[in-house]
Design a protein around this motif. Sequence first.
Motif, PDB file in Angstrom:
ATOM      1  N   PHE A  13       6.964  58.580  45.182  1.00  0.00           N
ATOM      2  CA  PHE A  13       5.737  59.145  45.613  1.00  0.00           C
ATOM      3  C   PHE A  13       4.822  58.151  45.904  1.00  0.00           C
ATOM      4  O   PHE A  13       3.632  58.490  46.251  1.00  0.00           O
ATOM      5  N   GLY A  14       5.186  56.909  45.575  1.00  0.00           N
ATOM      6  CA  GLY A  14       4.242  55.704  45.812  1.00  0.00           C
ATOM      7  C   GLY A  14       3.580  55.657  47.068  1.00  0.00           C
ATOM      8  O   GLY A  14       2.354  55.510  47.326  1.00  0.00           O
ATOM      9  N   ALA A  15       4.470  55.776  48.085  1.00  0.00           N
ATOM     10  CA  ALA A  15       4.154  55.733  49.720  1.00  0.00           C
ATOM     11  C   ALA A  15       3.213  56.973  49.837  1.00  0.00           C
ATOM     12  O   ALA A  15       2.313  56.708  50.652  1.00  0.00           O
ATOM     13  N   VAL A  16       3.619  58.027  49.449  1.00  0.00           N
ATOM     14  CA  VAL A  16       2.979  59.326  49.740  1.00  0.00           C
ATOM     15  C   VAL A  16       1.428  59.327  49.071  1.00  0.00           C
ATOM     16  O   VAL A  16       0.391  59.473  49.720  1.00  0.00           O
ATOM     17  N   LEU A  17       1.371  58.660  47.748  1.00  0.00           N
ATOM     18  CA  LEU A  17       0.074  58.657  47.251  1.00  0.00           C
ATOM     19  C   LEU A  17      -0.990  57.673  48.190  1.00  0.00           C
ATOM     20  O   LEU A  17      -2.090  58.109  48.220  1.00  0.00           O
ATOM     21  N   ARG A  18      -0.415  56.404  48.393  1.00  0.00           N
ATOM     22  CA  ARG A  18      -1.141  55.749  49.403  1.00  0.00           C
ATOM     23  C   ARG A  18      -1.500  56.129  50.484  1.00  0.00           C
ATOM     24  O   ARG A  18      -2.642  56.135  50.884  1.00  0.00           O
ATOM     25  N   SER A  19      -0.662  57.030  51.003  1.00  0.00           N
ATOM     26  CA  SER A  19      -0.865  57.443  52.233  1.00  0.00           C
ATOM     27  C   SER A  19      -1.943  58.667  52.177  1.00  0.00           C
ATOM     28  O   SER A  19      -3.061  58.707  53.036  1.00  0.00           O
ATOM     29  N   VAL A  20      -1.819  59.312  51.284  1.00  0.00           N
ATOM     30  CA  VAL A  20      -3.076  60.476  50.851  1.00  0.00           C
ATOM     31  C   VAL A  20      -4.160  59.832  50.659  1.00  0.00           C
ATOM     32  O   VAL A  20      -5.345  60.115  51.125  1.00  0.00           O
ATOM     33  N   HIS A  21      -4.385  58.617  50.022  1.00  0.00           N
ATOM     34  CA  HIS A  21      -5.447  58.033  49.719  1.00  0.00           C
ATOM     35  C   HIS A  21      -5.932  57.555  51.217  1.00  0.00           C
ATOM     36  O   HIS A  21      -7.103  57.605  51.348  1.00  0.00           O
ATOM     37  N   HIS A  22      -5.270  56.908  52.049  1.00  0.00           N
ATOM     38  CA  HIS A  22      -5.716  56.301  53.319  1.00  0.00           C
ATOM     39  C   HIS A  22      -6.161  57.557  54.147  1.00  0.00           C
ATOM     40  O   HIS A  22      -7.057  57.532  54.763  1.00  0.00           O
ATOM     41  N   TRP A  23      -5.393  58.685  54.298  1.00  0.00           N
ATOM     42  CA  TRP A  23      -5.867  59.763  55.138  1.00  0.00           C
ATOM     43  C   TRP A  23      -7.130  60.428  54.456  1.00  0.00           C
ATOM     44  O   TRP A  23      -8.059  60.754  55.376  1.00  0.00           O
ATOM     45  N   SER A  24      -6.995  60.421  53.128  1.00  0.00           N
ATOM     46  CA  SER A  24      -8.324  61.018  52.646  1.00  0.00           C
ATOM     47  C   SER A  24      -9.598  60.317  53.090  1.00  0.00           C
ATOM     48  O   SER A  24     -10.601  60.648  53.429  1.00  0.00           O
ATOM     49  N   ALA A  25      -9.555  58.978  53.083  1.00  0.00           N
ATOM     50  CA  ALA A  25     -10.650  58.141  53.643  1.00  0.00           C
ATOM     51  C   ALA A  25     -11.225  58.567  55.141  1.00  0.00           C
ATOM     52  O   ALA A  25     -12.234  58.624  55.200  1.00  0.00           O
ATOM     53  N   SER A  26      -9.922  58.708  55.844  1.00  0.00           N
ATOM     54  CA  SER A  26     -10.495  58.974  57.187  1.00  0.00           C
ATOM     55  C   SER A  26     -11.251  60.690  57.186  1.00  0.00           C
ATOM     56  O   SER A  26     -12.126  60.615  58.097  1.00  0.00           O
ATOM     57  N   ILE A  27     -10.448  61.446  56.349  1.00  0.00           N
ATOM     58  CA  ILE A  27     -11.057  62.804  56.400  1.00  0.00           C
ATOM     59  C   ILE A  27     -12.458  62.875  55.806  1.00  0.00           C
ATOM     60  O   ILE A  27     -13.438  63.479  56.365  1.00  0.00           O
ATOM     61  N   MET A  28     -12.542  61.805  54.904  1.00  0.00           N
ATOM     62  CA  MET A  28     -14.042  61.805  54.102  1.00  0.00           C
ATOM     63  C   MET A  28     -15.271  61.412  55.429  1.00  0.00           C
ATOM     64  O   MET A  28     -16.053  61.954  55.300  1.00  0.00           O
ATOM     65  N   ILE A  29     -14.818  60.501  55.977  1.00  0.00           N
ATOM     66  CA  ILE A  29     -15.583  59.670  57.065  1.00  0.00           C
ATOM     67  C   ILE A  29     -15.686  60.969  58.337  1.00  0.00           C
ATOM     68  O   ILE A  29     -16.962  61.272  58.435  1.00  0.00           O
ATOM     69  N   ALA A  30     -14.857  61.557  58.641  1.00  0.00           N
ATOM     70  CA  ALA A  30     -14.904  62.697  59.671  1.00  0.00           C
ATOM     71  C   ALA A  30     -15.701  63.805  59.307  1.00  0.00           C
ATOM     72  O   ALA A  30     -16.535  64.095  60.069  1.00  0.00           O
ATOM     73  N   ALA A  31     -15.537  64.197  57.853  1.00  0.00           N
ATOM     74  CA  ALA A  31     -15.977  65.300  57.450  1.00  0.00           C
ATOM     75  C   ALA A  31     -17.838  65.084  57.177  1.00  0.00           C
ATOM     76  O   ALA A  31     -18.485  65.801  57.506  1.00  0.00           O
ATOM     77  N   ALA A  32     -17.971  64.034  56.615  1.00  0.00           N
ATOM     78  CA  ALA A  32     -19.447  63.507  56.600  1.00  0.00           C
ATOM     79  C   ALA A  32     -19.974  63.288  57.772  1.00  0.00           C
ATOM     80  O   ALA A  32     -21.189  63.965  58.090  1.00  0.00           O
ATOM     81  N   PHE A  33     -19.331  63.033  58.971  1.00  0.00           N
ATOM     82  CA  PHE A  33     -19.898  62.743  60.171  1.00  0.00           C
ATOM     83  C   PHE A  33     -20.298  64.359  60.966  1.00  0.00           C
ATOM     84  O   PHE A  33     -21.314  64.536  61.388  1.00  0.00           O
ATOM     85  N   ILE A  34     -19.149  65.039  60.645  1.00  0.00           N
ATOM     86  CA  ILE A  34     -19.421  66.649  61.459  1.00  0.00           C
ATOM     87  C   ILE A  34     -20.497  67.211  60.591  1.00  0.00           C
ATOM     88  O   ILE A  34     -21.268  68.028  61.153  1.00  0.00           O
ATOM     89  N   HIS A  35     -20.506  66.803  59.216  1.00  0.00           N
ATOM     90  CA  HIS A  35     -21.349  67.517  58.402  1.00  0.00           C
ATOM     91  C   HIS A  35     -22.897  67.023  58.715  1.00  0.00           C
ATOM     92  O   HIS A  35     -23.801  67.942  58.904  1.00  0.00           O
TER      93      HIS A  35
END
Length: 415
Positions: free
Chosen positions: A82-104
Amino acid sequence: MYRWFDERLNLTRFNKKFLNKAFAVHHSYFIGEIALFAFVTLVITGIFLTFNYEPSIRMVKVAGKSLPAAYASVLYIDSLPFGAVLRSVHHWSASIMIAAAFIHLLRILISGAYKRPREINWFVGLLLLLLTILTAFTGYSLPFDAFSATATGIGYGIGTSIPYIGEWVSQVIFGGEFPTVHSIPRVYSLHVLWFPLLLMATLGLHMLVMVKQKHTQPTYAKKVAPGRILGVPLMPQQAYMSTILFLLYLAVVFFIGGTWIAHPIQVYGPPTASTPLVKPDWYLIWVYGILQIIPGDLKIPLPFGAVMNSEFIGSVLIPGILGLVAILLPFLDTRRTKMRYMELPTRHPVRTAVTFALLAFLVTTTLAGWKGELGLSAGQLWAIIIGSSLLTYLVVYYAIILIWGRPPKEDLDAA
Ligand code: HEM
């Protein structure tokens, strides 16, 4: 057990005061919450990543190959269950946080929620967006693969280009000319400690101010309960809704992260002498696009021998001017004070048209990031950027006037 704690901490009084707070309900209010959930996910997955990540560019031997320790440690993380998945979730969450903050931010902008008395949260929110982007950018350099090392090198160049203080800024952030042995430990400390702590403190302030001032009411509240605060109590309804949304968020981000592994470093390989052609992460391509279409040899002399070069103009000055306009917005738009209800975008054609024009600007400057691939000249791209922003403004403005009519004067002035 509750009574034991209550006798000592007076929990009942606290519960009455805070847990019964009415939370206004509107689908657009969940966007800010998504940014919040992404942040929580980033902190938790980030803690797991620190267990095995090594912030160093010293060379280590792995299966007979000499690799930078940071790069090798990320390869190791990817090899764990699950190492690659955790790293991937971390990376995707960064993108989602930026996108959500901007849409907000767009939601706040288009509904006028930046106006008095909510200017403080508008400023705090702008700081949050900046910190979020800085945290994501510093994280981008950590795997130290060919792609991220080059992208961070561009960041180093931008820092150095700031007149008067550039050298100092780059020294502080990168510990010398990037990449030195000090660079990754410094950026790592910023990424896992300083920026997250600042984000937590700023987020706490954001929430405190929001609770203290009360949320803007959705427009339907004006009809259902005019003059009254309409909403559901924090406990249990709002807490249930938020928990469900958080679980949904986790389900979606783990599905995305598990299906599309973000930033597969073995594909890029460790940094090499030849510089790969890289673009920054998607949220900074518009800045990169601007850099592509201003003359690279532009130099404006300043007093005491300093210069403003094209790097500074494209990546600091122009985004800085946009940021300054955003800071000044609550002082520029002072119609209607004591705002209680969200304003309808269709009743505010100028503001709505400006919001869409801003989007057109960001989309077309992002497009300019592919200048080479598109085969267009800088002049043509400027024409597209300015033309489409103006056209979007006019189309949105007149579409609103045609469909919903001109807003009556009292709509703008009524509290
Ligand atoms: C980076 C992360 C951010 C998080 C996690 C966050 C979170 C939230 C949450 C949960 C709310 C209440 C629900 C809602 O209105 O959506 C809120 C309200 C608010 N936020 Fe943010 N926010 C962030 C960034 C921003 C930005 C970039 C701005 C604007 C520049 C901003 C300005 C505001 C304002 C003015 C309110 C009050 C809205 C109202 O009363 O209608 N926030 N924020």
